[in-house]
Design a protein around this motif. Structure first.
Motif, PDB file in Angstrom:
ATOM      1  N   PHE A 133       0.831  -1.194   0.041  1.00 25.91           N
ATOM      2  CA  PHE A 133      -0.130  -0.140   0.040  1.00 25.91           C
ATOM      3  C   PHE A 133       0.830   1.647   0.115  1.00 25.91           C
ATOM      4  N   LEU A 134       1.758   1.339   0.860  1.00 26.86           N
ATOM      5  CA  LEU A 134       2.506   2.598   0.913  1.00 26.86           C
ATOM      6  C   LEU A 134       3.613   2.797  -0.157  1.00 26.86           C
ATOM      7  N   ASP A 135       3.921   1.727  -0.885  1.00 29.59           N
ATOM      8  CA  ASP A 135       4.929   1.657  -1.856  1.00 29.59           C
ATOM      9  C   ASP A 135       4.053   2.088  -3.332  1.00 29.59           C
ATOM     10  N   ASN A 136       2.804   2.139  -3.079  1.00 28.00           N
ATOM     11  CA  ASN A 136       1.963   2.190  -4.562  1.00 28.00           C
ATOM     12  C   ASN A 136       0.954   3.414  -4.255  1.00 28.00           C
ATOM     13  N   ILE A 137       0.827   4.049  -3.112  1.00 30.91           N
ATOM     14  CA  ILE A 137      -0.065   5.247  -3.203  1.00 30.91           C
ATOM     15  C   ILE A 137       0.664   6.422  -3.815  1.00 30.91           C
ATOM     16  N   PRO A 138      -0.037   7.534  -4.283  1.00 27.31           N
ATOM     17  CA  PRO A 138       0.598   8.535  -5.036  1.00 27.31           C
ATOM     18  C   PRO A 138       1.735   9.125  -4.092  1.00 27.31           C
ATOM     19  N   LYS A 139       2.742   9.485  -4.693  1.00 22.06           N
ATOM     20  CA  LYS A 139       4.072   9.978  -4.181  1.00 22.06           C
ATOM     21  C   LYS A 139       3.813  11.506  -3.630  1.00 22.06           C
ATOM     22  N   GLN A 140       3.185  12.139  -4.351  1.00 23.80           N
ATOM     23  CA  GLN A 140       2.902  13.647  -4.014  1.00 23.80           C
ATOM     24  C   GLN A 140       1.720  13.848  -3.148  1.00 23.80           C
ATOM     25  N   ARG A 141       2.122  14.184  -1.901  1.00 30.60           N
ATOM     26  CA  ARG A 141       0.839  14.380  -0.916  1.00 30.60           C
ATOM     27  C   ARG A 141       1.323  15.777  -0.239  1.00 30.60           C
ATOM     28  N   SER A 142       0.166  16.401   0.157  1.00 31.75           N
ATOM     29  CA  SER A 142       0.088  17.428   0.994  1.00 31.75           C
ATOM     30  C   SER A 142       0.362  17.382   2.527  1.00 31.75           C
ATOM     31  N   ALA A 143       0.786  18.208   3.410  1.00 30.42           N
ATOM     32  CA  ALA A 143       1.062  18.137   4.780  1.00 30.42           C
ATOM     33  C   ALA A 143      -0.248  17.500   5.485  1.00 30.42           C
ATOM     34  N   GLU A 144      -1.538  18.038   5.092  1.00 33.20           N
ATOM     35  CA  GLU A 144      -2.766  17.580   5.558  1.00 33.20           C
ATOM     36  C   GLU A 144      -2.997  16.023   5.287  1.00 33.20           C
ATOM     37  N   GLN A 145      -2.758  15.824   4.028  1.00 34.31           N
ATOM     38  CA  GLN A 145      -2.877  14.299   3.601  1.00 34.31           C
ATOM     39  C   GLN A 145      -1.811  13.437   4.271  1.00 34.31           C
ATOM     40  N   LEU A 146      -0.842  13.879   4.656  1.00 36.12           N
ATOM     41  CA  LEU A 146       0.131  12.973   5.174  1.00 36.12           C
ATOM     42  C   LEU A 146       0.005  13.009   6.951  1.00 36.12           C
ATOM     43  N   ALA A 147      -0.626  13.937   7.221  1.00 36.87           N
ATOM     44  CA  ALA A 147      -0.967  14.139   8.827  1.00 36.87           C
ATOM     45  C   ALA A 147      -2.178  13.031   9.058  1.00 36.87           C
ATOM     46  N   ALA A 148      -3.227  13.349   8.040  1.00 39.05           N
ATOM     47  CA  ALA A 148      -4.391  12.328   8.131  1.00 39.05           C
ATOM     48  C   ALA A 148      -4.021  10.921   8.042  1.00 39.05           C
ATOM     49  N   LEU A 149      -2.990  10.679   7.074  1.00 38.35           N
ATOM     50  CA  LEU A 149      -2.436   9.234   7.047  1.00 38.35           C
ATOM     51  C   LEU A 149      -1.877   8.673   8.124  1.00 38.35           C
ATOM     52  N   ASP A 150      -1.092   9.326   8.720  1.00 35.59           N
ATOM     53  CA  ASP A 150      -0.196   9.035   9.735  1.00 35.59           C
ATOM     54  C   ASP A 150      -1.356   8.981  11.152  1.00 35.59           C
ATOM     55  N   SER A 151      -2.260   9.612  11.268  1.00 40.04           N
ATOM     56  CA  SER A 151      -3.248   9.777  12.481  1.00 40.04           C
ATOM     57  C   SER A 151      -4.160   8.448  12.456  1.00 40.04           C
ATOM     58  N   ALA A 152      -4.483   8.197  10.983  1.00 38.45           N
ATOM     59  CA  ALA A 152      -5.237   7.039  10.857  1.00 38.45           C
ATOM     60  C   ALA A 152      -4.766   5.879  11.051  1.00 38.45           C
ATOM     61  N   VAL A 153      -3.292   5.554  10.574  1.00 39.96           N
ATOM     62  CA  VAL A 153      -2.855   4.071  10.577  1.00 39.96           C
ATOM     63  C   VAL A 153      -1.422   3.928  11.481  1.00 39.96           C
ATOM     64  N   GLY A 154      -1.129   5.278  12.002  1.00 39.14           N
ATOM     65  CA  GLY A 154       0.086   5.111  12.968  1.00 39.14           C
ATOM     66  C   GLY A 154       1.474   4.759  12.321  1.00 39.14           C
ATOM     67  N   LEU A 155       1.674   5.491  11.201  1.00 37.15           N
ATOM     68  CA  LEU A 155       2.856   5.070  10.451  1.00 37.15           C
ATOM     69  C   LEU A 155       4.001   5.539  11.119  1.00 37.15           C
ATOM     70  N   SER A 156       4.026   6.680  11.889  1.00 40.65           N
ATOM     71  CA  SER A 156       5.140   7.213  12.583  1.00 40.65           C
ATOM     72  C   SER A 156       5.472   6.302  13.789  1.00 40.65           C
ATOM     73  N   ASP A 157       4.467   5.489  14.344  1.00 41.40           N
ATOM     74  CA  ASP A 157       4.769   4.640  15.501  1.00 41.40           C
ATOM     75  C   ASP A 157       4.930   3.156  14.937  1.00 41.40           C
ATOM     76  N   ALA A 158       5.086   2.829  13.503  1.00 40.06           N
ATOM     77  CA  ALA A 158       5.329   1.536  13.142  1.00 40.06           C
ATOM     78  C   ALA A 158       6.462   0.846  13.691  1.00 40.06           C
ATOM     79  N   GLY A 159       6.133  -0.447  14.438  1.00 38.76           N
ATOM     80  CA  GLY A 159       7.402  -1.191  14.967  1.00 38.76           C
ATOM     81  C   GLY A 159       8.080  -1.888  14.040  1.00 38.76           C
ATOM     82  N   ASN A 160       7.808  -1.881  12.613  1.00 39.55           N
ATOM     83  CA  ASN A 160       8.318  -2.428  11.700  1.00 39.55           C
ATOM     84  C   ASN A 160       9.301  -1.409  10.877  1.00 39.55           C
ATOM     85  N   ASN A 161      10.652  -1.771  10.905  1.00 38.43           N
ATOM     86  CA  ASN A 161      11.432  -0.557  10.258  1.00 38.43           C
ATOM     87  C   ASN A 161      11.178  -0.470   8.905  1.00 38.43           C
ATOM     88  N   GLU A 162      10.815  -1.653   8.030  1.00 38.20           N
ATOM     89  CA  GLU A 162      10.556  -1.782   6.696  1.00 38.20           C
ATOM     90  C   GLU A 162       9.506  -0.514   6.347  1.00 38.20           C
TER      91      GLU A 162
END
Length: 635
Positions: A527-556
């Motif tokens: 999913f992360l490798d195939n979504i559009p690469k150009q994202r706004s700050a709002e879109q990135l914040a929403a994505l991170d808030s929804a699925v917890g990317l910055s707290d991922a325990g998997n380094n990949e």
């Protein structure tokens, strides 16, 4: 990994009509050690060594070395057993910065030696030429240089425990010549033994079997003894020393790590014994005795290194759910493809990595199921397609075998195209027939070097039924020509059907999948490798808030998030990227993140420069070299 002396024309010509020439009779001094043959055909000439093994070669190495953590130096004696043609006057070894103080024969008689004055670029170093004068044993007294590229000395602050220093080596492809005087070529296999002294309370492990308990020396030091009685390519001689403990997994498997890491490491690699059994059922006996691992501090530059009996692993693979254990399967598979049968030259490195990547996927299928194996294969195939889109289908480096001087295109070709070559052949001829062939390949070439030509000839002789079938399988095209043959066995499109639908929905409307948290790590990466690469700050914040990317325990997954965030100049991710780059030394993560920052021009370059000023000295030479190329890039 990668370039030598002019070919030995007369010797090569005399061998050109054969596939392999057996080694000459062993001298008495080496009679108790297994001696592997060397390949003598022109395509087996290693351009990255100064050695002339057809004239005189090393068959066994005895090391007696002291580890000096204060000076960050290794030194002592290397005793070499030599096999020479009648009348041979000298032997040529590889050296890169070694400080030689004396060379004698087995009787203590001094021998003339010379280190070449014209040191070549690219890590090849200089030839160390020693007059034999009838000797079949050489005793080299030496010191490795302070900046030996194979060795990474860590201060206590760079370890998890923070109390004791740490040392580890990384020899592939041609770095071991910076700390061991020998013929540093994968085609010149050698048995070896070692006695290593280190300060208490540090433990030492090597890629050989430890002999008994450490010897107490009474001066605050201990001596550790190791033996590797099977001939290996010299890049597989490896060492690690530090505050480490051991925990068994099964009757022949276990893991070493710093005490603070050991429990998590042990939990993560708990399936290893099952993996060994699965590998044996596929392609025959595990021939190395034990299969242990050491989880190193984060400065280790690779995901893993397949050192025999002691795989080196990065701690970045620990995710808490064994989702990155394809790495363990990969390094284990090297016990057959790479360690048992080894590419004679680095231009054929796909014979190590591509065959291993196929084998890895079969182990994953046996232990974790077909769905996970298909998903991991699909991720690999996407990497092939992306690379070929960037470089073009006719790029010379996209052939599995490449000529000296050809730019390599990275893991997408060496690892993944090699994987899909074997996968394609297996799907066409049938798994039963293919497995029987690959097992005989390992059996018939055990403890020997190999070339792409030899691999192709073996397939033609022992797998395919006719020249016409070989042509239909496109064997020659797969190995020797660029691009991706039309008969490639593509991964099952259903492997990621749900994820790909979620990517389409997110691309169209920004809908974040509610099922993301229940997906496998491979699905999340897809999913992360195939979504559009150009994202706004709002879109990135929403994505991170929804699925917890910055707290991922998997380094990949965390890496993919940071890469996405930095390419969009997302300020909230900068502190996390700085922390990540300060803690992790794995080149796979470090170089691309610095590249991403550097590519952001006036925004990213000051950030990259500031971070690298703090982290550069903590990285292994392999990682530093990659980032140096990024940071010194022209505007």
């Amino acid at each position: 990994m990668r370039r030598l002396a002019a070919p030995l024309a007369m010797l090569l010509a005399s061998a050109a009509c054969t596939t392999m020439e057996a080694a000459p009779p062993m001298p008495a001094a080496a009679a108790d050690h297994m001696v592997s043959p060397i390949l003598t055909t022109p395509e087996a000439v290693d351009h990255l060594t100064y050695a002339q093994p057809q004239i005189a070669r090393v068959t066994h190495v005895r090391l007696d070395l002291d580890l000096d953590f204060d000076a960050k130096r290794v030194g002592g004696v290397a005793e070499l057993d030599v096999l020479a043609q009648p009348g041979a006057e000298e032997i040529v070894l590889d050296s890169n910065g070694l400080e030689i103080s004396n060379v004698t024969d087995g009787a203590g008689r001094e021998l003339r030696y010379e280190i070449g004055g014209n040191v070549e670029e690219g890590g090849k170093g200089a030839p160390l030429t020693i007059a034999l004068d009838g000797a079949n044993t050489l005793r080299v007294e030496y010191m490795a240089p302070l900046d030996a590229e194979a060795l990474q000395w860590l201060s206590p602050e760079q370890t998890k425990g923070g109390v004791h220093p740490f040392l580890f080596s990384q020899g592939q492809a041609i770095l071991n010549r910076t700390w061991i005087p020998t013929q540093d070529s994968p085609g010149i296999r050698q048995t070896w033994e070692a006695r290593i002294t280190a300060p208490k309370p540090l433990d030492v492990v090597m890629s050989g079997v430890r002999q008994g308990e450490p010897e107490e020396l009474g001066n605050g030091r201990r001596a550790f003894t190791f033996v590797m009685d099977k001939p290996v390519p010299p890049y597989l001689i490896a060492i690690a020393a530090g505050d480490i403990d051991f925990r068994a997994i099964g009757p022949r498997t276990g893991v070493w790590a710093e005490p603070a890491t050991l429990e998590r490491a042990w939990q993560e690699v708990g399936d290893t014994e099952d993996m060994v059994l699965a590998a044996e059922q596929l392609y025959g006996e595990y021939r190395w005795g034990r299969y242990d691992m050491i989880v190193l501090p984060p400065a280790f530059p690779y995901g893993g290194m397949e050192n025999p009996v002691m795989t080196f692993l990065t701690p970045t693979f620990i995710a808490g759910d064994r989702s990155n254990n394809g790495l363990v399967a990969h390094e284990l598979a090297h016990s057959w493809s790479g360690n048992l049968v080894t590419n004679a030259v680095w231009e054929d490195s796909w014979l190590n990595e591509g065959v291993t990547s196929y084998f890895e996927n079969r182990i994953v299928e046996a232990v974790y199921g077909r769905k996970r194996a298909e998903q991991e294969a699909a991720l690999a195939f996407a990497g092939i397609e992306e690379t070929l889109r960037e470089v073009g289908m006719d790029a010379p480096g996209s052939a599995l075998h490449h000529e000296p001087g050809t730019d390599e295109l990275g893991s997408a070709i060496t690892y993944d195209k090699g994987h899909f070559f074997l996968r394609t052949v297996e799907r066409i001829v049938g798994r039963e027939r293919f497995d029987a062939w690959l097992r005989q390949w390992f059996d018939n070439h055990a403890f020997q070097p190999a070339t792409s030509k030899l691999f192709y000839e073996d397939m033609m002789a022992n797998l395919v039924g006719s020249a016409a079938e070989g042509e239909a399988l496109k064997l020659r095209e797969w190995i020797f020509e660029p691009g991706l043959p039309a008969n490639v066995a593509r991964p099952d499109p259903a492997a990621f059907a749900e994820v790909d639908a979620a990517v389409s929905a997110y691309t169209a409307s920004g809908a974040i999948p509610a099922t993301y948290s229940s997906w496998s790590a491979a699905e999340q990466m897809r999913f992360l490798d195939n979504i559009p690469k150009q994202r706004s700050a709002e879109q990135l914040a929403a994505l991170d808030s929804a699925v917890g990317l910055s707290d991922a325990g998997n380094n990949e997954i965390l890496f993919l998030w940071l890469e996405l965030a930095l390419v969009n100049r997302y300020e909230p991710a900068v502190p996390q990227a700085e922390e990540f780059l300060a803690e992790v030394g794995r080149a796979k993560f470090v170089r691309p993140l610095f590249q991403t920052l550097w590519d952001q021009g006036d925004w990213g370059r000051p950030i990259a420069t500031r971070i690298y000023a703090k982290t550069r000295n903590s990285y292994h030479s392999v990682t530093r070299a990659g980032v140096d190329r990024v940071m010194n890039a022209a505007d």
